[in-house]
Design an enzyme around this catalytic site. Structure first.
Site, PDB file in Angstrom:
ATOM      1  CG  PHE A  93      52.358  47.016 -17.482  1.00  0.00           C
ATOM      2  CD1 PHE A  93      50.984  47.154 -17.320  1.00  0.00           C
ATOM      3  CD2 PHE A  93      53.148  46.903 -16.350  1.00  0.00           C
ATOM      4  CE1 PHE A  93      50.423  47.188 -16.052  1.00  0.00           C
ATOM      5  CE2 PHE A  93      52.595  46.937 -15.080  1.00  0.00           C
ATOM      6  CZ  PHE A  93      51.222  47.079 -14.931  1.00  0.00           C
ATOM      7  CG  ASP A 104      54.506  41.196 -20.181  1.00  0.00           C
ATOM      8  OD1 ASP A 104      53.490  40.516 -19.924  1.00  0.00           O
ATOM      9  OD2 ASP A 104      54.930  42.091 -19.438  1.00  0.00           O
ATOM     10  CE1 TYR A 144      48.449  41.208 -11.427  1.00  0.00           C
ATOM     11  CE2 TYR A 144      50.291  40.020 -10.444  1.00  0.00           C
ATOM     12  CZ  TYR A 144      49.800  41.109 -11.148  1.00  0.00           C
ATOM     13  OH  TYR A 144      50.660  42.088 -11.561  1.00  0.00           O
ATOM     14  CE  LYS A 145      47.839  42.228 -14.904  1.00  0.00           C
ATOM     15  NZ  LYS A 145      48.988  42.734 -15.652  1.00  0.00           N
ATOM     16  NE  ARG A 161      42.416  47.926 -17.768  1.00  0.00           N
ATOM     17  CZ  ARG A 161      43.485  47.332 -17.261  1.00  0.00           C
ATOM     18  NH1 ARG A 161      44.520  47.053 -18.035  1.00  0.00           N
ATOM     19  NH2 ARG A 161      43.554  47.033 -15.982  1.00  0.00           N
TER      20      ARG A 161
END
Ligand SMILES: *Cc1c(COP(=O)(O)O)cnc(C)c1O
Length: 410
Positions: A128, A196, A221-222, A369
Site C-alpha cells: 500500500f 501491516d 475502519y475496514k 475490487r
C-alpha cells in the site's frame, strides 16, 4: 445459483450477525474493506459521548467515562481478534503514523542487539503506497537502505536486514501471505517482522502471538468497522515492550503524564506507543463498533469469509467466464476476504455497478475490487452482485459517458 445461496444463508450459524449492522435498503455493500458498514449502537454511543460525557460531565469524563484508558482497553478488544495477548495492542493515531513509529523503533531494537550494524529495511514490493512512503522516509532519517521484495521471497533476506515491513493481504489482488512462514524466515536471518494487517484484521485469523510476530499495525475502519478515520492500532510482542523506543513520544506515553515533567520517561508496556490526546469521539465509535464481534470467534469469521469468496469466484466462473480475469487466488490458504477481477474497463464498470446499487471499488489500473465483509454480506448478495456485474458487462451499459468521469475517491 440464487436459490441455492438463499438456502445456504438460512443454514448459516453466523447469519444473525448481519442484524448488528445498519445497512441501507437496495444496496449490496462490497466495500467493507475500504470503509466497514455502520454497526448498531454506534450512533447512540457517539450521541451519549457528545451530549452526556462531553456536554454534561465535561473534563471529568477523562476519569468517569474511562477516556484516559480507552487506547489500552480498546486495544485489548482488538488483540483478541488478531490473536494477540492482552496488553500488547494500543489504539492510537493512524496506520501511517503508527507505521512510522514502529519502523523507527524496530530499527532501533535491531541496532541495540549485539553484532554488526544491519543497514537494510525490506519492504513489500506491492505494498500500500503509504507504507512505502513511510519506510523510505524513516530509512532516510536512519541512514538505512530500502530493498523491495515480495513477502516470502527469501532471496531478499540476509544478515544485513534489520527489519521487514510486509502486508498480510495485498490490497489490490487479495493475495494472503503465509504470515507464520514469512515471520520464521525473517527470524532465521535475525531480522524483525513488522506486519501491516490492515486488510486482514477482522476477517482473517492472524495469530500474531502464535506466529511470533515482533511488531504490527492495522487500521480499524475496514473489517473492524470503526468508522471513517477511526484510530489505528499498534502491536508490540510482550518480550520487546520494555525495550521499545518510540520516535514520537508525547505526554500520553509518559510514566507520570500529570506530573508535567520536562524530561521524558516512558511508561511501561504498550502505552509507550501513545503520543498525544486520543480522538475520543472516534474512540467511542470504535469501541461501540467492536461489539459487533461480541461472542464471535475469528476462526468462524474466517471460515465464512472463505465460503463467500469461493462462492463469488464460482459465480464469476458461471456468469463471466472469459470476460474478466479472477486475480485473487483460488487456493483458500492464499486468499484474503476480497475478490479482485481484472478488466480493461474496470473503472466505468465499477461506476455502472454503483449506479445499480452494487458498491465495490476500483483500484488502478484495471482492478474491480469486491470486498466480502464476513459479518454482514450474504450469499444471496454475492450471487446477485455477480449477476448484476454480468448484466453491466454484457449490455455494455458501462460505456455510457457518465461512467467515465473520474471521482477524487475511487
Ligand atoms: C488502508 C491501509 C492503510 C491506511 O493508512 P491510513 O494511515 O489509515 O490512511 C495503510 N496500509 C494498508 C496496507 C492499508 O490497507
Amino acid at each position: 445459483m440464487l436459490a441455492h445461496a438463499a438456502q445456504a444463508d438460512d443454514l448459516d450459524p453466523l447469519r444473525h450477525l448481519r442484524n448488528r449492522f445498519v445497512l441501507p435498503d437496495g444496496v449490496i455493500y462490497l466495500d467493507g474493506n475500504s470503509l466497514g458498514a455502520l454497526p448498531m449502537g454506534v450512533a447512540e454511543a457517539v450521541d451519549d459521548a457528545v451530549r452526556r460525557q462531553w456536554g454534561t460531565d465535561l473534563v471529568g469524563s477523562w476519569t468517569s467515562a474511562g477516556w484516559w484508558e480507552a487506547p489500552l482497553r480498546i486495544g485489548d478488544r482488538i488483540a483478541a481478534l488478531v490473536g494477540a495477548q492482552p496488553g500488547s495492542v494500543v489504539v492510537t493515531d493512524s496506520t501511517s503514523v503508527d507505521l512510522f513509529k514502529l519502523v523507527v523503533a524496530g530499527v532501533r531494537l535491531s541496532q541495540a542487539r549485539p553484532g554488526p550494524r544491519r543497514t537494510v529495511i525490506v519492504v513489500d514490493d506491492a505494498t500500500f503506497p503509504t507504507d512505502r512512503y513511510i519506510v523510505d522516509e524513516a530509512a532516510r532519517l536512519l541512514d538505512m537502505q530500502v530493498r523491495a521484495a515480495a513477502p516470502g521471497d527469501v532471496s531478499a533476506l540476509d544478515d544485513g536486514v534489520a527489519l521487514a515491513v510486509f502486508c498480510h493481504v495485498d490490497f489490490r489482488t487479495g493475495v494472503l501471505y503465509d504470515l507464520p512462514a514469512v515471520t520464521r524466515a525473517l527470524h532465521e536471518v535475525g531480522a524483525l517482522a513488522l506486519w501491516d494487517v490492515c486488510h486482514s484484521a477482522g476477517a482473517v485469523s492472524i495469530g500474531l502471538a502464535s506466529a511470533g510476530v515482533d511488531l504490527a499495525v492495522g487500521c480499524s475502519y475496514k473489517y473492524l468497522n470503526g468508522g471513517p478515520g477511526a484510530p489505528a492500532w499498534a502491536y508490540v510482542a510482550p518480550a520487546l515492550q520494555s525495550r521499545i523506543d518510540s520516535p514520537l513520544p508525547g505526554w500520553n506515553s509518559h510514566r507520570e503524564p500529570f506530573a508535567m515533567q520536562l524530561l521524558f520517561a516512558p511508561v511501561d508496556g504498550i502505552g509507550r506507543l501513545r503520543t498525544g490526546t486520543p480522538p475520543m469521539l472516534s474512540m467511542v465509535a470504535l469501541e461501540a463498533a467492536l461489539a459487533a464481534f461480541d461472542g464471535v470467534q475469528i476462526e468462524d469469521v474466517r471460515r465464512r469469509s472463505l465460503e463467500l469468496t469461493a462462492l463469488m469466484i464460482g459465480a464469476v466462473d458461471e456468469y463471466l467466464a472469459d470476460v474478466v480475469e479472477v486475480v485473487t487466488p483460488r487456493d483458500p490458504a492464499r486468499r484474503g476476504s476480497q475478490v479482485s477481477l481484472r478488466h480493461p474497463d474496470a473503472y466505468p464498470i465499477v461506476q455502472a455497478l454503483i449506479e445499480r446499487g452494487v458498491v465495490g471499488d476500483f483500484r488502478a489500473p484495471d482492478i474491480i475490487r469486491l470486498g466480502l465483509a464476513p459479518l454482514y454480506v450474504s450469499r444471496q448478495e454475492v450471487v446477485r452482485a455477480v449477476q448484476i456485474l454480468a448484466a453491466v458487462v454484457d449490455s455494455e451499459e458501462f460505456r455510457a459517458p457518465r461512467f467515465a468521469a473520474r471521482h477524487t475517491v475511487t
